[in-house]
Design an enzyme around this catalytic site. Structure first.
Site, PDB file in Angstrom:
ATOM      1  N   ASP A  99    -144.083 -57.489   6.763  1.00 55.88           N
ATOM      2  CA  ASP A  99    -145.214 -57.209   6.699  1.00 55.88           C
ATOM      3  C   ASP A  99    -145.386 -58.363   5.877  1.00 55.88           C
ATOM      4  O   ASP A  99    -145.654 -58.785   4.574  1.00 55.88           O
ATOM      5  CB  ASP A  99    -144.785 -56.263   5.671  1.00 55.88           C
ATOM      6  CG  ASP A  99    -146.551 -55.552   4.554  1.00 55.88           C
ATOM      7  OD1 ASP A  99    -147.029 -56.027   5.346  1.00 55.88           O
ATOM      8  OD2 ASP A  99    -146.278 -55.211   4.319  1.00 55.88           O
ATOM      9  N   LYS A 101    -148.089 -60.466   6.595  1.00 54.24           N
ATOM     10  CA  LYS A 101    -149.268 -60.460   6.413  1.00 54.24           C
ATOM     11  C   LYS A 101    -150.284 -61.766   6.350  1.00 54.24           C
ATOM     12  O   LYS A 101    -151.506 -62.070   5.181  1.00 54.24           O
ATOM     13  CB  LYS A 101    -150.402 -58.975   5.034  1.00 54.24           C
ATOM     14  CG  LYS A 101    -149.820 -58.663   4.702  1.00 54.24           C
ATOM     15  CD  LYS A 101    -149.951 -58.062   3.424  1.00 54.24           C
ATOM     16  CE  LYS A 101    -150.343 -56.394   3.113  1.00 54.24           C
ATOM     17  NZ  LYS A 101    -148.551 -56.347   2.591  1.00 54.24           N
ATOM     18  N   ASP A 104    -154.467 -66.589   7.445  1.00 53.27           N
ATOM     19  CA  ASP A 104    -155.226 -68.156   7.657  1.00 53.27           C
ATOM     20  C   ASP A 104    -156.063 -68.125   8.850  1.00 53.27           C
ATOM     21  O   ASP A 104    -155.897 -67.277   9.553  1.00 53.27           O
ATOM     22  CB  ASP A 104    -153.935 -69.242   6.888  1.00 53.27           C
ATOM     23  CG  ASP A 104    -153.957 -70.101   6.328  1.00 53.27           C
ATOM     24  OD1 ASP A 104    -155.763 -70.253   6.275  1.00 53.27           O
ATOM     25  OD2 ASP A 104    -153.703 -70.619   4.740  1.00 53.27           O
TER      26      ASP A 104
HETATM   27  P1  5BU Z   1    -144.182 -48.210  -2.131  1.00 50.59           P
HETATM   28  O1  5BU Z   1    -142.430 -48.637  -2.415  1.00 50.59           O
HETATM   29  O2  5BU Z   1    -143.633 -46.954  -1.511  1.00 50.59           O
HETATM   30  O3  5BU Z   1    -145.474 -47.925  -2.681  1.00 50.59           O
HETATM   31  O4  5BU Z   1    -144.480 -49.753  -1.292  1.00 50.59           O
HETATM   32  C1  5BU Z   1    -145.217 -49.690  -0.175  1.00 50.59           C
HETATM   33  C2  5BU Z   1    -144.857 -50.963   0.755  1.00 50.59           C
HETATM   34  O5  5BU Z   1    -146.260 -51.194   1.500  1.00 50.59           O
HETATM   35  C3  5BU Z   1    -145.235 -51.714   0.616  1.00 50.59           C
HETATM   36  O6  5BU Z   1    -144.257 -52.870   0.968  1.00 50.59           O
HETATM   37  C4  5BU Z   1    -146.312 -52.967   0.290  1.00 50.59           C
HETATM   38  O7  5BU Z   1    -146.785 -54.329   0.030  1.00 50.59           O
HETATM   39  C5  5BU Z   1    -146.695 -52.007   1.695  1.00 50.59           C
HETATM   40  N1  5BU Z   1    -148.223 -52.153   1.954  1.00 50.59           N
HETATM   41  C6  5BU Z   1    -148.618 -51.200   0.697  1.00 50.59           C
HETATM   42  O8  5BU Z   1    -148.259 -50.074  -0.036  1.00 50.59           O
HETATM   43  N2  5BU Z   1    -149.856 -50.570   0.696  1.00 50.59           N
HETATM   44  C7  5BU Z   1    -150.259 -51.388   1.596  1.00 50.59           C
HETATM   45  O9  5BU Z   1    -152.310 -50.781   2.487  1.00 50.59           O
HETATM   46  C8  5BU Z   1    -150.014 -52.142   2.485  1.00 50.59           C
HETATM   47  C9  5BU Z   1    -149.070 -52.600   3.033  1.00 50.59           C
HETATM   48 BR1  5BU Z   1    -150.699 -53.072   3.490  1.00 50.59          BR
END
Ligand code: 5BU
Length: 366
Positions: A99, A101, A104
């Protein structure tokens, strides 16, 4: 608005019609494992990451990483953390999604993707892009992946040594290009007539072609190589991209125009873009067949309030249930991090999330 056909199609049938090899593979995996769950393995150490990948592996189809939050990440291309994860991915049948992202200019994202210590492209089947810099970030990543794939059968490894030559430099023996081979005695060059000559300093550039069967490509970590899940083949070599079209966080700036531009970029790069990270299904044209993965997912402890919005994490994250994400908003894969990782029994909790997400899917396509 009419329901898009992908919302009613089974994962098995979408596997049949998918054109991206990795999307096809992923849909097959989902059908075979009866799972549409992704674990977001947000842990602090490489040891925990590998532990959860192994324990939760049987319940998921995608393991999402943030390699830059993990301490003790071993960057060794052949035996390091990425290689070990790739081995566990084969063993349990899941894809690795870094992830990262990327966000750049094209030239920079290309380099971040294929080089540096992490060499993300070597071990992550899927990455994502934050398309704020424009569509070039997508096309540049696509080009980088295409070049990587072209070079895959034989990778050129270049090593440069500067300094006093060692005995190996005067040897005809090919095996001398062992990088760590120690010279047995100091280098002495002899003239044609056999007299001792002077010791010279040279710069040597060695290029060697490394076979695709090399451990660099993660096939040599024997303890993880057996395939435990019957019917799962090796994942295709092609890499895939998810475009970050919508976020789960409160007050984010990804508006409708931005999301629409993401959809256009996906349509223009179908051979590389698998789909989206989004909060809803974005397939609207008849030809659209993108996959959607949604973060911001939690289940209330007792399965109650299935359709309700859950409390956030107090840091901007908002949560919805699998029923809302898969059943109502039309995503295909629910991404869960802390909901599983922080549970008393993460394995049992992973099964609860798998089951709830799968149920939401089966009810949707019924
Ligand atoms: P959580 O612990 O279930 O809240 O983790 C969510 C993961 O998904 C975390 O690694 C975030 O960086 C990732 N994420 C997110 O929460 N929301 C988004 O819109 C995106 C990534 Br894109």
């Amino acid at each position: 608005m009419a329901v898009h056909p992908t919302l009613k199609a089974t994962f098995a049938s979408r596997a049949e019609t998918a054109t991206h090899p990795l999307t096809k593979y992923l849909f097959k995996l989902m059908d075979l494992k009866a799972s549409n769950l992704c674990l977001s393995a947000d842990v602090a150490t490489a040891r925990e990451l590998l532990y959860f990948a192994d324990k939760i592996g049987p319940y998921i189809v995608v393991l999402k990483t943030h390699y830059d939050m993990v301490s003790g990440w071993d960057f060794h291309p052949e035996t390091g953390t990425g290689a070990k994860l790739a081995s566990l991915a084969r063993r349990h049948g899941f894809l690795i999604f870094e992830d990262r992202k990327f966000g750049d200019i094209g030239n920079t994202v290309e380099l971040q993707y294929v080089s540096g210590s992490a060499r993300i492209i070597d071990w992550a089947h899927i990455v994502n892009v934050n398309m704020v810099p424009g569509k070039a970030s997508v096309t540049s990543l696509a080009n980088a992946a295409a070049r990587w794939l072209e070079r895959y059968p034989c990778e050129v490894r270049t090593s440069v040594t500067v300094g006093t030559p060692t005995l190996g430099h005067f040897s005809d023996d090919e095996s001398e290009d062992e990088p760590d081979a120690e010279p047995e005695r100091p280098p002495v060059k002899r003239d044609n007539d056999g007299r001792k000559g002077s010791i010279v300093s040279v710069t040597t550039v060695t290029q060697r072609y490394e076979s695709a069967l090399s451990p660099r490509f993660n096939k040599s970590i024997s303890e993880g190589d057996e395939v435990l899940f019957p019917g799962i083949d090796e994942a295709p070599l092609e890499r895939g991209l998810l475009i970050l079209a919508q976020m789960s966080s409160e007050g984010n700036f990804m508006n409708k125009e931005y999301t629409q531009a993401c959809v256009e970029a996906a349509r223009e790069n179908k051979s590389f873009v698998m789909g989206f990270i989004s909060q809803e299904a974005l397939n609207t044209e008849p030809d659209d067949a993108f996959i959607h993965m949604t973060p911001g997912c939690q289940l209330p402890p007792d399965d109650e309030g299935k359709n309700g919005v859950l409390k956030g994490d107090g840091k901007g994250q908002q949560y919805n249930t699998p029923q809302k994400i898969i059943g109502i908003s039309g995503a295909d894969i629910a991404i869960v991090g802390r909901g599983i990782l922080k549970a008393n029994d993460p394995v049992e909790e992973a099964e609860r999330y798998r089951s709830a997400s799968w149920k939401a899917y089966t009810e949707r396509v019924r």
